[in-house]
Design an enzyme around this catalytic site. Structure first.
Site, PDB file in Angstrom:
ATOM      1  N   GLU A   1       0.848  -1.196   0.000  1.00 43.38           N
ATOM      2  CA  GLU A   1       0.000   0.000   0.000  1.00 43.38           C
ATOM      3  C   GLU A   1       0.886   1.248   0.000  1.00 43.38           C
ATOM      4  OE1 GLU A   1      -2.197  -0.910   3.525  1.00 43.38           O
ATOM      5  OE2 GLU A   1      -2.921  -2.763   2.592  1.00 43.38           O
TER       6      GLU A   1
ATOM      7  N   LEU B   1      -5.843  -2.037  -1.213  1.00 42.84           N
ATOM      8  CA  LEU B   1      -5.752  -2.059   0.249  1.00 42.84           C
ATOM      9  C   LEU B   1      -6.264  -3.417   0.735  1.00 42.84           C
ATOM     10  CD1 LEU B   1      -7.086   0.946   2.393  1.00 42.84           C
ATOM     11  CD2 LEU B   1      -6.416  -1.279   3.286  1.00 42.84           C
ATOM     12  N   ALA B   2      -5.424  -4.413   0.660  1.00 47.95           N
ATOM     13  CA  ALA B   2      -5.847  -5.788   0.923  1.00 47.95           C
ATOM     14  C   ALA B   2      -4.612  -6.603   1.322  1.00 47.95           C
ATOM     15  CB  ALA B   2      -6.512  -6.380  -0.305  1.00 47.95           C
ATOM     16  N   GLU B   3      -4.418  -6.752   2.636  1.00 48.68           N
ATOM     17  CA  GLU B   3      -3.169  -7.353   3.114  1.00 48.68           C
ATOM     18  C   GLU B   3      -3.046  -8.823   2.735  1.00 48.68           C
ATOM     19  OE1 GLU B   3      -5.053  -5.257   4.824  1.00 48.68           O
ATOM     20  OE2 GLU B   3      -3.702  -3.560   5.143  1.00 48.68           O
TER      21      GLU B   3
ATOM     22  N   GLN C   1       1.938  -2.005   5.672  1.00 47.05           N
ATOM     23  CA  GLN C   1       2.151  -0.610   6.067  1.00 47.05           C
ATOM     24  C   GLN C   1       2.305  -0.423   7.577  1.00 47.05           C
ATOM     25  OE1 GLN C   1      -0.980   2.527   5.033  1.00 47.05           O
ATOM     26  NE2 GLN C   1       0.548   2.712   3.424  1.00 47.05           N
ATOM     27  N   PHE C   2       1.484  -1.104   8.324  1.00 42.34           N
ATOM     28  CA  PHE C   2       1.580  -1.068   9.789  1.00 42.34           C
ATOM     29  C   PHE C   2       1.374  -2.489  10.309  1.00 42.34           C
ATOM     30  CE2 PHE C   2       0.258   3.229   8.765  1.00 42.34           C
ATOM     31  CZ  PHE C   2       1.059   4.007   9.590  1.00 42.34           C
TER      32      PHE C   2
ATOM     33  N   ASP D   1       0.025  -3.347  12.876  1.00 46.08           N
ATOM     34  CA  ASP D   1      -1.338  -3.412  13.424  1.00 46.08           C
ATOM     35  C   ASP D   1      -2.357  -3.915  12.399  1.00 46.08           C
ATOM     36  OD1 ASP D   1      -0.831  -1.051  15.828  1.00 46.08           O
ATOM     37  OD2 ASP D   1       0.411  -1.030  14.035  1.00 46.08           O
TER      38      ASP D   1
ATOM     39  N   ILE E   1      -1.631  -6.222   9.918  1.00 43.62           N
ATOM     40  CA  ILE E   1      -1.115  -7.423   9.250  1.00 43.62           C
ATOM     41  C   ILE E   1      -2.145  -8.562   9.303  1.00 43.62           C
ATOM     42  CG2 ILE E   1       0.014  -8.545  11.245  1.00 43.62           C
ATOM     43  CD1 ILE E   1       2.472  -8.970   9.369  1.00 43.62           C
TER      44      ILE E   1
ATOM     45  N   PRO F   1      -5.321  -9.227   8.400  1.00 43.34           N
ATOM     46  CA  PRO F   1      -6.038  -9.843   7.265  1.00 43.34           C
ATOM     47  C   PRO F   1      -5.166 -10.844   6.500  1.00 43.34           C
ATOM     48  CG  PRO F   1      -6.395  -7.476   7.288  1.00 43.34           C
ATOM     49  CD  PRO F   1      -5.332  -7.769   8.317  1.00 43.34           C
TER      50      PRO F   1
ATOM     51  N   HIS G   1      -1.433   1.996  15.911  1.00 44.39           N
ATOM     52  CA  HIS G   1      -0.184   2.334  15.219  1.00 44.39           C
ATOM     53  C   HIS G   1       1.007   2.070  16.120  1.00 44.39           C
ATOM     54  CE1 HIS G   1      -3.291   4.553  13.053  1.00 44.39           C
ATOM     55  NE2 HIS G   1      -2.536   4.381  11.986  1.00 44.39           N
TER      56      HIS G   1
END
Ligand SMILES: Cc1ncc(C[n+]2csc(CCOP(=O)(O)OP(=O)(O)O)c2C)c(N)n1
Ligand SMILES: [Mg+2]
Length: 749
Positions: free
Chosen positions: A434, A477-479, A501-502, A504, A506, A508, A549
């Protein structure tokens, strides 16, 4: 010339042979029948063996056979790629897997080519046929298939990337691709409810990838009927809005109909037009598996209606009706199949079983050991200034002339530089996630209307500009999609270095991270591997980072065999460990502490384009004699501050170990230090209970008990999440003052 009187019967036969059915010849239909009958009888044999307790699980492909036989006729074995699911026995047989191989899987034999006795039967994997290892988790294969198709396309556009190279993971990967290959992936009707299914369709559609999605709709997911899974009861209706797709909805019990549909789908994909969706209505004449009794939830009337559509008797009737085979011909095929299955079952039951001492084989790469000396290089002291955007580094990195122009770089700088250097070196590296691109709307960059972003923390800044949008790009936007697609790509030999990205967010991707990526090698007995690097921004101490975060949670991943986990505390280690992560042959979770990205602590000059730190080697940040502090990440500078104060004020000498890599971890360094100081404190940022330090503490207590002069102590965050208000954050996360207090108590014990 003499004229021959033609026997009218012979003429009839020739006409019959010449007749085709949607392009299928009589012989192909006879072969299809043999495959379908073999598939059914293998299921029946396994059911018998299960009842005799000679196999331990059974799930059948019954009712789905026509689809598999037809798909194999429309696709190319060993050329196209296959992500089947457990009902695809007939497909695998038709592609070239043998009944013996399947029975070896059923008994869990050492020579089971799918897994060497590690997975349940019907979890197909045949490397020579491009049939990729699958798990039991429904739906995880779909995103991987998308990644596989992306890899094929990428390699076709970058053929040089497929070349082997010495000294890193590329040495051990034979990369193959065809310009017009197709990836087949199948799933059941129930599995269309998984979010990953929709993520996969979205990307395949958007990128026009050559993927055939085959939904085998037998109306049930164990006992749950399709109308509960799918709004309106028909998945075709729901997906019909996806652009660029070719859609088919068919009776999947008819091999001729199925073949025609797969042929149209394959033609569409091979021509590069986009993906195809084949929704096939099939039946499930046996229960879900041998552990299920469908009579508990399906009345006889429904089951009888299904039985009337059974594809095996149906094709038999067709062959007889069309005069392609007579009863004798059918009997002969069936007899040959029965004989073969009997002989193969006998062989499988006699086959050697895997030995218990092999259980650790292939948890990690047997070829490349990232803890070895090959990954231990020195920083090039006088390396030229780190390469910058668009400009390769000049001069030899090992040049020893004075290096005036090499100021200290932050961790963020050196991670960016390492990515850049490695991408120059290795065309198999792809970066996505992302916001990682400079700008997806490339025309803005080209027109110099914008500068570009390159990551929310700017860690990938400038990489798209230098390497192009097919090597560095934004994902949806889809982990789960990020990790699943990367897994499929890496299976093909690419090296995705993706970003979450974070930390927090992870979660999904957790199914892919726990059930897929780390165990692809082990579960396939080393037939497949997926050495992906996942960079993740982690950690707190942000003043306002709050719950979502600031999370750590590394122990959740160190608890997963097969996944390497590293967590650098300074710029130089970050560069060295990231390079090792990229060049090694295992999947790596690379944890980057956000607070350390631009910290003054731990800056370093550019160490050159070959600097590597081996995994599993701790660093002694400062030597000491009175107590050992074992830590990593953002606690390192805090522990150092506390240790220095303790030395100054109380003459306590602390040995501070920075683990740097959490799996594997450096037990030898811990043991050597604790034997010297006889006191141990493990300090970590994550919440205390069940955290990373618990394991280290337990091992010290267990193995170094006689060397201890005090209880093993831990200091960590409170057993809460991290709050927003800085007063609360300070109270929650371990501070230098807390470390000082606990170190002092331990020294005085
Ligand atoms: C993620 C996940 N959830 C649950 C299960 C347990 N499970 C195995 S098969 C299955 C039903 C699958 O139904 P469907 O997708 O329709 O395929 P079918 O078995 O009917 O061919 C379930 C719930 C699983 N294996 N994986
Ligand atoms: Mg189903």
């Amino acid at each position: 010339m003499a004229t021959t009187k033609v026997d009218p019967k012979l003429n009839e036969n020739i006409a019959k042979q010449a007749k085709t059915y949607q392009g299928l010849t009589s012989q192909q239909l006879i072969d299809a029948y043999r495959i379908m009958f073999t598939s059914r009888r293998l299921d029946d044999r396994e059911i018998l063996l299960k009842r005799q307790q000679k196999v331990f699980f059974q799930i059948s492909g019954a009712g789905h056979e026509a689809l598999g036989a037809a798909a194999a006729l429309a696709l190319k074995a060993g050329y196209d790629w296959f992500y089947p699911y457990y009902r695809d026995r007939a497909l695998c047989l038709a592609l070239g897997a043998t009944p013996l191989e399947m029975l070896l899987g059923a008994v869990g034999a050492a020579d089971d080519p799918s897994s060497g006795g590690r997975q349940m039967p019907s979890h197909w994997a045949y490397k020579r046929l491009n049939i990729v290892t699958q798990s039991s988790a429904t739906g995880t294969q779909i995103l991987q298939a998308v990644g596989c198709a992306e890899a094929g396309r990428y390699l076709a556009r970058h053929p040089k990337a497929s070349q082997k190279a010495e000294g890193d993971y590329r040495q051990f990967k034979d990369v193959q691709f065809q310009g017009d290959e197709i990836t087949y992936v199948s799933l059941g009707d129930g599995t269309t409810s998984e979010g990953e299914f929709w993520e996969a369709l979205n990307t395949a559609s958007n990128l026009r990838l050559p993927v055939i999605f085959c939904v085998q709709d037998n109306q049930y997911a164990i006992s749950v009927p399709v109308e509960v899974q799918t709004s309106g009861g028909n998945i075709s209706r729901l997906v019909s809005g996806f652009p660029n797709f070719h859609f088919e909805e068919i009776d999947g019990t008819d091999p001729v109909v199925a073949y025609a549909a797969f042929k149209r789908a394959a033609d569409y994909c091979r021509a590069g037009q986009g993906p195809a969706f084949v929704h096939a209505h099939v039946i499930r004449p046996y229960s879900h598996s041998l552990s299920d009794d469908e009579r508990l939830y399906r009345p006889d009337s429904e089951r009888q209606a299904d039985a009337a559509r059974d594809p095996v008797p149906r094709l038999q009737m067709f062959l007889l009706r069309e005069g392609i085979l007579d009863e004798k011909g059918i009997n002969q095929i069936e007899h040959e199949v029965e004989e073969q299955i009997q002989a193969d079952a006998d062989r499988a039951l006699d086959a050697p079983v895997p030995q218990p001492e092999t259980i650790y084989h292939y948890v990690y790469s047997p070829d490349l050991d990232p803890t070895s000396a090959a990954f231990n290089t020195q920083p090039a002291l006088a390396a030229p200034e780190a390469a910058t955007e668009g400009k390769p580094a000049t001069g030899s990195p090992n040049k020893t002339s004075p290096n005036k122009a090499s100021p200290n770089k932050t961790m963020a700088d050196l991670i960016n530089t390492t990515l850049r250097d490695e991408m120059r070196r290795d065309e198999r590296i792809l970066i996505f996630g992302e916001d990682v691109a400079d700008a997806s709307r490339e025309e803005y960059l080209k027109q110099k209307l914008i500068k570009g972003k390159g990551g929310v923390f700017k860690l990938t800044s400038g990489l798209q500009t230098e390497f192009g949008a097919d090597r560095v790009f934004n994902s949806p936007l889809a982990e789960a999609a990020i990790v699943g697609r990367a897994t499929g790509m890496a299976t093909r030999g690419l090296k995705p270095v993706v970003e979450i990205q974070f930390f927090d967010y992870i979660w999904p991707a957790m199914m892919q991270l726990r059930d897929e990526l780390p165990i692809i090698r082990w579960r396939s007995n080393n037939a497949f591997s997926a050495p992906v690097v996942i960079r993740v921004a982690i950690g707190g101490y942000l003043t306002g980072g709050a719950i979502y975060h600031s999370q750590c949670g590394e122990s959740i991943f160190t608890h997963t065999p097969g996944l390497r986990v590293v967590f650098p505390s300074n710029a130089l280690d970050a560069a060295g460990l990231l390079r090792t992560a990229i060049r090694c042959d295992d999947p790596v979770l690379f944890l980057e502490h956000k607070r350390l990205y631009r910290e003054t602590y731990g800056r370093a000059p550019y160490p050159g384009p070959d600097y590597m730190v081996p995994f599993g080697k701790a660093k002694i940040v400062q030597p000491g004699t009175d107590l050992t502090v074992i830590t990593y990440g953002a606690v390192v500078p805090r522990a150092l501050q506390a240790a220095q104060k303790l030395e100054r004020e109380h003459r306590v000498s602390v040995e501070l170990l920075d683990l740097r890599s959490l799996n594997p971890f450096d037990w030898d360094a811990i043991a050597a230090s604790v034997k010297k100081t006889n006191r141990a404190l493990i300090a970590y940022e994550d919440s205390l209970s069940w955290g990373y330090g618990a394991e280290i503490a337990a091992r010290i207590a267990d193995q170094l008990f006689h060397h201890l002069d005090a209880p093993v102590k831990r200091i960590a965050a409170t057993d809460t999440f991290v709050a927003y208000q800085p007063i609360l954050e300070n109270a929650i996360l371990p501070q230098a003052s807390d470390l000082f207090r606990v170190m002092k108590e331990l020294a005085e014990f």
